[in-house]
Design a protein around this motif. Structure first.
Motif, mmCIF file in Angstrom:
data_model
loop_
_atom_site.group_PDB
_atom_site.id
_atom_site.type_symbol
_atom_site.label_atom_id
_atom_site.label_comp_id
_atom_site.label_asym_id
_atom_site.label_seq_id
_atom_site.Cartn_x
_atom_site.Cartn_y
_atom_site.Cartn_z
ATOM 1 N N ARG A 128 29.970 -6.287 -10.403
ATOM 2 C CA ARG A 128 28.805 -5.669 -9.765
ATOM 3 C C ARG A 128 27.850 -6.730 -9.211
ATOM 4 O O ARG A 128 27.299 -6.579 -8.123
ATOM 5 C CB ARG A 128 28.061 -4.765 -10.750
ATOM 6 N N GLY A 129 27.669 -7.806 -9.973
ATOM 7 C CA GLY A 129 26.782 -8.890 -9.528
ATOM 8 C C GLY A 129 27.266 -9.534 -8.245
ATOM 9 O O GLY A 129 26.479 -9.836 -7.340
ATOM 10 N N VAL A 130 28.601 -9.710 -8.153
ATOM 11 C CA VAL A 130 29.193 -10.299 -6.942
ATOM 12 C C VAL A 130 28.996 -9.347 -5.771
ATOM 13 O O VAL A 130 28.554 -9.736 -4.693
ATOM 14 C CB VAL A 130 30.703 -10.621 -7.159
ATOM 15 N N SER A 131 29.287 -8.049 -5.993
ATOM 16 C CA SER A 131 29.198 -7.101 -4.875
ATOM 17 C C SER A 131 27.755 -6.903 -4.401
ATOM 18 O O SER A 131 27.515 -6.575 -3.247
ATOM 19 C CB SER A 131 29.833 -5.760 -5.247
ATOM 20 N N GLN A 132 26.787 -7.130 -5.301
ATOM 21 C CA GLN A 132 25.372 -6.990 -4.901
ATOM 22 C C GLN A 132 24.768 -8.295 -4.372
ATOM 23 O O GLN A 132 23.578 -8.368 -4.092
ATOM 24 C CB GLN A 132 24.548 -6.474 -6.087
ATOM 25 N N GLY A 133 25.609 -9.321 -4.310
ATOM 26 C CA GLY A 133 25.123 -10.598 -3.779
ATOM 27 C C GLY A 133 24.232 -11.374 -4.745
ATOM 28 O O GLY A 133 23.535 -12.311 -4.345
ATOM 29 N N LEU A 134 24.254 -10.993 -6.033
ATOM 30 C CA LEU A 134 23.431 -11.699 -7.024
ATOM 31 C C LEU A 134 24.216 -12.843 -7.677
ATOM 32 O O LEU A 134 23.641 -13.821 -8.139
ATOM 33 C CB LEU A 134 22.960 -10.721 -8.117
ATOM 34 N N TYR A 135 25.541 -12.671 -7.760
ATOM 35 C CA TYR A 135 26.405 -13.731 -8.301
ATOM 36 C C TYR A 135 27.263 -14.288 -7.167
ATOM 37 O O TYR A 135 27.589 -13.564 -6.222
ATOM 38 C CB TYR A 135 27.345 -13.194 -9.397
#
Length: 200
Positions: A128-135
């Motif tokens: 989820r973090g990757v898909s939201q651009g946070l990770y």
């Protein structure tokens, strides 16, 4: 009555340690006879087993409820940490250490369950973090999840982090920040900084 015994035992074991609490202590704390406890649990090992499973199920359910809220992944990690810290009371004694030393079989079973639970939870959080651009997009989710879980488990190792030198609260905070700074994008770091500023 069985549930009451498990509930009271869990409270005492987590506060005072698995070895330190006797069947007599539980009986006297509950105002019942030891015989009543033995009607439900043939020995202390059976009681410890039932208690640790109940605590595990309770914490797993709490974590599921937090994940269902679908907060941003960075906030979610901190929410889970707060929830676990609140219910595991890891400050006063080290129940984990006593469990490992005196009940290694039960400890191994719980560790396996914990790993499976955390693996699912952490992998989802990373995706989820990757898909939201946070990770960062290029993180290896499987590797990072396993590394994170292994690090989290080792915080409870008193040979590495003696309780008298490290409070579990500070350890967890330092570890989460260390983990997140390694995987966050600039956008993620802004969120993290925001969160740390509000929490301090």
């Amino acid at each position: 009555m069985k549930d009451k015994i498990i509930h009271k035992s869990a409270d005492m074991f987590l506060n005072l340690g698995f070895k330190s609490v006797t069947m007599d202590d539980i009986a006297s704390e509950m105002g019942i006879s030891k015989k009543t406890i033995y009607q439900h649990f043939t020995n202390k090992t059976k009681l410890v087993e039932a208690t640790t499973l109940q605590v595990f199920e309770f914490i797993s359910h709490g974590i599921d409820c937090i994940c269902e809220l679908e907060k941003n992944p960075i906030e979610e990690i901190y929410e889970i940490k707060q929830f676990v810290m609140l219910h595991l009371k890891n400050e006063k004694s080290s129940p984990q250490y006593q469990l490992q030393k005196y009940y290694p079989k039960i400890c191994a079973t719980i560790k396996k369950k914990q790993f499976e639970k955390m693996h699912g939870c952490v992998s989802q959080n990373l995706d989820r973090g990757v898909s939201q651009g946070l990770y960062r997009k290029n993180i290896n989710v499987e590797f990072t999840a396993r590394l994170y879980i292994n690090g989290m488990m080792s915080l409870k190792d008193q040979d590495i982090f003696p309780l008298e030198n490290f409070s579990m609260h500070v350890l967890m905070d330092n570890y989460l920040e260390y983990h997140l700074r390694g995987i966050c994008t600039i956008k993620g770091l802004e969120k993290l900084t925001q969160l740390l500023t509000t929490n301090h």
